[in-house]
Design a protein around this motif. Structure first.
Motif, short mmCIF file in Angstrom:
data_model
loop_
_atom_site.label_atom_id
_atom_site.label_comp_id
_atom_site.label_asym_id
_atom_site.label_seq_id
_atom_site.Cartn_x
_atom_site.Cartn_y
_atom_site.Cartn_z
N SER A 75 0.83 -1.21 0.00
CA SER A 75 0.00 0.00 0.00
C SER A 75 0.86 1.26 0.00
CB SER A 75 -0.97 0.00 1.19
OG SER A 75 -0.31 0.28 2.41
N VAL A 76 1.98 1.21 0.70
CA VAL A 76 2.90 2.36 0.72
C VAL A 76 3.55 2.53 -0.65
CG1 VAL A 76 5.06 3.25 1.71
CG2 VAL A 76 3.36 2.17 3.20
N LEU A 77 4.09 1.45 -1.19
CA LEU A 77 4.83 1.54 -2.45
C LEU A 77 3.94 1.91 -3.63
CD1 LEU A 77 7.30 -1.46 -2.05
CD2 LEU A 77 7.69 0.98 -1.57
N SER A 78 2.65 1.59 -3.55
CA SER A 78 1.74 1.90 -4.66
C SER A 78 1.04 3.25 -4.50
CB SER A 78 0.70 0.79 -4.81
OG SER A 78 -0.14 0.76 -3.68
N ALA A 80 0.72 7.17 -4.56
CA ALA A 80 1.36 8.36 -5.12
C ALA A 80 1.51 9.45 -4.07
CB ALA A 80 0.55 8.88 -6.30
N GLU A 81 0.69 9.42 -3.03
CA GLU A 81 0.70 10.49 -2.01
C GLU A 81 1.74 10.28 -0.92
OE1 GLU A 81 -3.27 10.25 -3.78
OE2 GLU A 81 -2.74 9.00 -2.10
N LEU A 82 2.07 9.04 -0.61
CA LEU A 82 2.95 8.78 0.52
C LEU A 82 4.42 8.97 0.18
CD1 LEU A 82 1.25 5.63 2.06
CD2 LEU A 82 1.34 7.92 3.05
N ASP A 83 5.15 9.53 1.15
CA ASP A 83 6.59 9.73 1.03
C ASP A 83 7.38 8.77 1.90
OD1 ASP A 83 6.43 12.23 -0.59
OD2 ASP A 83 5.48 13.00 1.23
N ALA A 84 6.77 8.34 3.00
CA ALA A 84 7.50 7.54 3.99
C ALA A 84 6.53 6.71 4.81
CB ALA A 84 8.31 8.45 4.91
N ALA A 85 7.07 5.66 5.42
CA ALA A 85 6.27 4.80 6.30
C ALA A 85 7.09 4.39 7.50
CB ALA A 85 5.79 3.56 5.55
N ILE A 86 6.40 4.27 8.63
CA ILE A 86 7.01 3.79 9.85
C ILE A 86 6.27 2.52 10.26
CG2 ILE A 86 7.48 4.25 12.29
CD1 ILE A 86 7.54 7.26 11.55
N PHE A 87 7.03 1.44 10.42
CA PHE A 87 6.51 0.17 10.92
C PHE A 87 7.01 0.05 12.35
CE2 PHE A 87 6.48 -0.15 6.41
CZ PHE A 87 5.36 -0.88 6.11
N CYS A 88 6.11 0.11 13.30
CA CYS A 88 6.46 0.17 14.71
C CYS A 88 6.09 -1.15 15.40
CB CYS A 88 5.71 1.34 15.35
SG CYS A 88 5.98 1.53 17.11
N GLY A 89 7.10 -1.84 15.90
CA GLY A 89 6.88 -3.11 16.59
C GLY A 89 7.37 -4.28 15.76
N LYS A 143 10.49 6.11 -1.69
CA LYS A 143 9.91 6.25 -0.35
C LYS A 143 10.89 5.75 0.71
CE LYS A 143 5.53 5.39 -2.58
NZ LYS A 143 5.15 6.74 -2.78
N ALA A 144 10.87 6.41 1.85
CA ALA A 144 11.68 5.98 2.99
C ALA A 144 10.81 5.11 3.88
CB ALA A 144 12.17 7.20 3.77
N MET A 145 11.39 4.00 4.36
CA MET A 145 10.65 3.11 5.26
C MET A 145 11.52 2.80 6.48
SD MET A 145 8.46 0.58 2.81
CE MET A 145 9.77 0.01 1.75
N PHE A 146 10.89 2.87 7.64
CA PHE A 146 11.58 2.66 8.90
C PHE A 146 10.89 1.56 9.70
CE2 PHE A 146 11.85 7.07 7.58
CZ PHE A 146 13.22 7.32 7.65
N CYS A 147 11.67 0.67 10.26
CA CYS A 147 11.17 -0.38 11.15
C CYS A 147 11.77 -0.08 12.53
CB CYS A 147 11.61 -1.76 10.68
SG CYS A 147 11.01 -2.19 9.03
#
Length: 176
Positions: A75-78, A80-89, A143-147
């Motif tokens: 959903s993040v990678l597809s 167009a609006e999102l720049d980044a995601a944080i996966f917490c846990g 996009k930047a992704m953080f775990c």
């Protein structure tokens, strides 16, 4: 900070759109039952991002489940609006902690410094238990992704010290 770094950061976007996923089977099950649940870590992430001028376009509690986490990454990678995601846990070492194993294969490039610095900061606060954190960051499709770990203290350290100062810079470079 060097002149070159200042120049790069000054050209970075000032406002980013984030997705936040809390990876927790127990919280997910409580939410599915309709129980009123507290999500201190999610609230903290959203507050810190908003206070810094960014937007949280999506926030979900998902289970420690490979297919649910993969769906979140897709959903993040597809988007167009999102720049980044944080996966917490789900970043620890117990058998149910699968966030890293699930998200990492999607990375085009890994940012090892994120985890290294996070663990150093954690070590300064909590000592040698920091070695059990597998915090990780990477980029894919611009996009930047953080775990990050799910504890409120870990959220505060990672978001305030690393994610907020560097995500605009990271996003700028992923889109060159």
């Amino acid at each position: 900070m060097s002149k070159s770094t200042k120049k790069h950061k000054s050209a970075a976007p000032k406002q980013l759109n984030f997705a936040v996923f809390i990876c927790s089977t127990s919280r997910y099950q409580e939410a599915q039952k309709g129980d009123r649940i507290g999500d201190i870590s999610g609230d903290t992430i959203e507050e810190l991002l908003s206070n810094a001028g960014h937007k949280v376009l999506s926030r979900k509690i998902i289970a420690d489940d490979k297919s649910m986490i993969e769906e979140a990454v897709h959903s993040v990678l597809s988007s167009a609006e999102l720049d980044a995601a944080i996966f917490c846990g789900g970043t620890g070492i117990s058998p149910k902690d699968i966030t890293i194993e699930t998200v990492k294969p999607f990375f085009e490039k890994t940012l090892p410094g994120f985890g290294e610095i996070f663990r150093r900061l954690s070590y300064d606060k909590m000592g040698s238990a920091a070695v059990m954190s597998r915090a990780l960051a990477g980029v894919a499709k611009g996009k930047a992704m953080f775990c990050i770990p799910g504890s409120p203290d870990a959220v505060r350290v990672s978001v305030e010290t690393l994610i907020l100062p560097e995500t605009p810079h990271i996003v700028r470079h992923t889109r060159e």
